[in-house]
Design an enzyme around this catalytic site. Structure first.
Site, PDB file in Angstrom:
ATOM      1  CB  SER A 154      -0.860   0.017   1.274  1.00 37.67           C
ATOM      2  OG  SER A 154      -1.426   1.296   1.480  1.00 37.67           O
ATOM      3  CE1 TYR A 167      -3.664  -2.128   5.258  1.00 36.54           C
ATOM      4  CE2 TYR A 167      -2.960   0.083   4.649  1.00 36.54           C
ATOM      5  CZ  TYR A 167      -3.493  -1.149   4.303  1.00 36.54           C
ATOM      6  OH  TYR A 167      -3.842  -1.408   2.987  1.00 36.54           O
TER       7      TYR A 167
HETATM    8  N1  LIG Z   1      -8.839  -0.614  -0.945  1.00 39.87           N
HETATM    9  C1  LIG Z   1      -7.834   0.211  -0.861  1.00 39.87           C
HETATM   10  O1  LIG Z   1      -8.001   1.421  -0.934  1.00 39.87           O
HETATM   11  C2  LIG Z   1      -6.439  -0.335  -0.680  1.00 39.87           C
HETATM   12  C3  LIG Z   1      -5.378   0.575  -0.668  1.00 39.87           C
HETATM   13  C4  LIG Z   1      -4.085   0.093  -0.523  1.00 39.87           C
HETATM   14  C5  LIG Z   1      -3.870  -1.264  -0.391  1.00 39.87           C
HETATM   15  N2  LIG Z   1      -4.902  -2.137  -0.377  1.00 39.87           N
HETATM   16  C6  LIG Z   1      -4.600  -3.566  -0.240  1.00 39.87           C
HETATM   17  O2  LIG Z   1      -5.305  -4.330  -1.211  1.00 39.87           O
HETATM   18  C7  LIG Z   1      -5.526  -5.647  -0.685  1.00 39.87           C
HETATM   19  C8  LIG Z   1      -6.979  -6.107  -0.658  1.00 39.87           C
HETATM   20  O3  LIG Z   1      -7.793  -5.343  -1.338  1.00 39.87           O
HETATM   21  P1  LIG Z   1      -9.280  -5.837  -1.695  1.00 39.87           P
HETATM   22  O4  LIG Z   1      -9.911  -4.636  -2.305  1.00 39.87           O
HETATM   23  O5  LIG Z   1      -9.237  -7.092  -2.483  1.00 39.87           O
HETATM   24  O6  LIG Z   1      -9.932  -6.139  -0.239  1.00 39.87           O
HETATM   25  P2  LIG Z   1     -11.341  -6.764   0.140  1.00 39.87           P
HETATM   26  O7  LIG Z   1     -11.507  -6.457   1.581  1.00 39.87           O
HETATM   27  O8  LIG Z   1     -12.401  -6.334  -0.842  1.00 39.87           O
HETATM   28  O9  LIG Z   1     -11.124  -8.326  -0.079  1.00 39.87           O
HETATM   29  C9  LIG Z   1     -10.223  -9.041   0.648  1.00 39.87           C
HETATM   30  C10 LIG Z   1     -10.717 -10.466   0.776  1.00 39.87           C
HETATM   31  O10 LIG Z   1      -9.723 -11.149   1.544  1.00 39.87           O
HETATM   32  C11 LIG Z   1     -10.375 -12.107   2.333  1.00 39.87           C
HETATM   33  N3  LIG Z   1      -9.518 -12.472   3.464  1.00 39.87           N
HETATM   34  C12 LIG Z   1      -9.238 -11.729   4.568  1.00 39.87           C
HETATM   35  N4  LIG Z   1      -8.422 -12.423   5.394  1.00 39.87           N
HETATM   36  C13 LIG Z   1      -8.170 -13.616   4.790  1.00 39.87           C
HETATM   37  C14 LIG Z   1      -7.394 -14.747   5.148  1.00 39.87           C
HETATM   38  N5  LIG Z   1      -6.711 -14.793   6.299  1.00 39.87           N
HETATM   39  N6  LIG Z   1      -7.343 -15.797   4.276  1.00 39.87           N
HETATM   40  C15 LIG Z   1      -8.036 -15.774   3.106  1.00 39.87           C
HETATM   41  N7  LIG Z   1      -8.804 -14.712   2.720  1.00 39.87           N
HETATM   42  C16 LIG Z   1      -8.876 -13.648   3.557  1.00 39.87           C
HETATM   43  C17 LIG Z   1     -11.678 -11.448   2.773  1.00 39.87           C
HETATM   44  O11 LIG Z   1     -12.648 -12.413   3.110  1.00 39.87           O
HETATM   45  C18 LIG Z   1     -12.038 -10.618   1.541  1.00 39.87           C
HETATM   46  O12 LIG Z   1     -13.008 -11.266   0.732  1.00 39.87           O
HETATM   47  C19 LIG Z   1      -5.031  -5.624   0.746  1.00 39.87           C
HETATM   48  O13 LIG Z   1      -3.738  -6.169   0.805  1.00 39.87           O
HETATM   49  C20 LIG Z   1      -5.057  -4.143   1.074  1.00 39.87           C
HETATM   50  O14 LIG Z   1      -4.209  -3.822   2.140  1.00 39.87           O
HETATM   51  C21 LIG Z   1      -6.192  -1.688  -0.523  1.00 39.87           C
END
Ligand SMILES: NC(=O)c1ccc[n+]([C@@H]2O[C@H](COP(=O)([O-])OP(=O)(O)OC[C@H]3O[C@@H](n4cnc5c(N)ncnc54)[C@H](O)[C@@H]3O)[C@@H](O)[C@H]2O)c1
Length: 274
Positions: A154, A167
């Site tokens: 991120s 985070y």
């Molecule tokens: N959305 C943002 O603005 C943003 C910004 C920077 C970084 N990120 C990074 O992007 C990544 C995820 O984004 P996303 O939009 O797909 O998130 P999301 O929350 O839409 O989806 C993540 C999925 O991961 C699953 N999950 C959580 N813990 C788990 C585990 N231990 N084992 C298996 N599955 C698990 C959840 O059930 C969920 O369905 C993360 O690493 C996040 O830190 C997001």
């Protein structure tokens, strides 16, 4: 949804995307990445700790004629990671691409406030999970002469200013983990890269109750002045997964509308008349 451009640059490749579901409808980073990889020919294992949350992703892939399977599993548990890799190879005979997308916000608070046990468990989900998936994926990749691993960090891992300590600490660790893993496995033909998304609008962000005003203010913080989506992350992953990036390893690619490149600067006062 972005315009659909299909080609077969990932034909015959097999991919795993962790966290390929989403708690709400809409396009998260994992969901978009899985759809884009499948759109370009990869067979994709959709991993999520809640299988139901990956179903919408599979529907999107099925609707475009792509190939995907759902595997429920927790990527912070070694046996689960081993089973995810084994079942993928059993289904399609090989493994070429691993996208370590799972990441959670984790406990809030600065060093004084944060709960140490919640810290340990969130570090395990955000950082150790990537080592665990790689542990079982890399030997399979070596069997095919190489592969591509993409870890989701991120922009919070690149600069300070986040209200929590966990985070950004975990996301910064992923940048170093990526470089170290790239050094260890480059001679095996395995490339390891990282994507650092900026403030993309995803279901994860929407679920925090973001108002239109807050979304506009976030967009203003980028050089482009526009909002990113999960698709922007998915297309970055497609590039890093494909042979087009065959000479790129160990990098962190910010996909953030230019937010980490700098600010637009302060307005310059008009010069005095001569
Ligand atoms: N959305 C943002 O603005 C943003 C910004 C920077 C970084 N990120 C990074 O992007 C990544 C995820 O984004 P996303 O939009 O797909 O998130 P999301 O929350 O839409 O989806 C993540 C999925 O991961 C699953 N999950 C959580 N813990 C788990 C585990 N231990 N084992 C298996 N599955 C698990 C959840 O059930 C969920 O369905 C993360 O690493 C996040 O830190 C997001």
């Amino acid at each position: 949804m972005t315009a659909i451009r299909k080609d077969d640059r990932l034909k015959d490749k097999v991919a795993i995307v962790t966290g390929a579901g989403s708690r709400a409808s809409g396009i998260g980073n994992g969901r978009a990445t899985a759809v884009v990889l499948a759109r370009h020919g990869a067979q994709v294992t959709l991993v999520d700790s809640v299988a139901q949350w990956a179903e919408e992703t599979k529907h999107l892939i099925d609707a475009e004629g792509g190939i995907a399977q759902i595997i429920e599993g927790d990527v912070s548990v070694p046996a689960s990671c081993q089973a995810i890799v084994a079942r993928t190879v059993a289904a399609w005979g090989r493994l070429d691409i691993l996208v370590n997308n799972v990441g959670i916000t984790g406990p809030r608070g600065n060093a004084i406030e944060v709960d140490p046990e919640a810290w340990d468990s969130a570090m395990r989900v955000n950082v150790a999970s990537m080592m665990l998936m790689a542990k079982y994926a890399i030997p399979e990749m070596i069997r095919n002469g190489g592969g591509s691993i993409i870890n989701l960090s991120s922009v919070a891992g690149l600069s300070g200013g986040h209200p929590s300590l966990l985070y950004p600490a975990s996301k910064g660790a992923i940048v170093s983990l990526t470089r170290a893993m790239a050094a260890h496995h480059g001679r095996d033909g395995i490339r390891v890269n990282c994507i650092a998304p900026g403030t993309v609008y995803t279901p994860m962000v929407a679920s925090r109750g973001m108002t239109p005003e807050m979304r506009k203010a976030r967009s203003e913080g980028t050089l482009l002045g526009t909002e990113g989506t999960g698709w922007d992350i998915g297309y970055g992953a497609l590039f890093l997964a494909s042979d087009e990036s065959r000479w790129i390893t160990g990098i962190t690619l910010p996909i953030d509308g230019g937010a980490t490149a700098g600010s637009r600067g302060s307005p310059v006062p008009p010069s005095e008349p001569a």
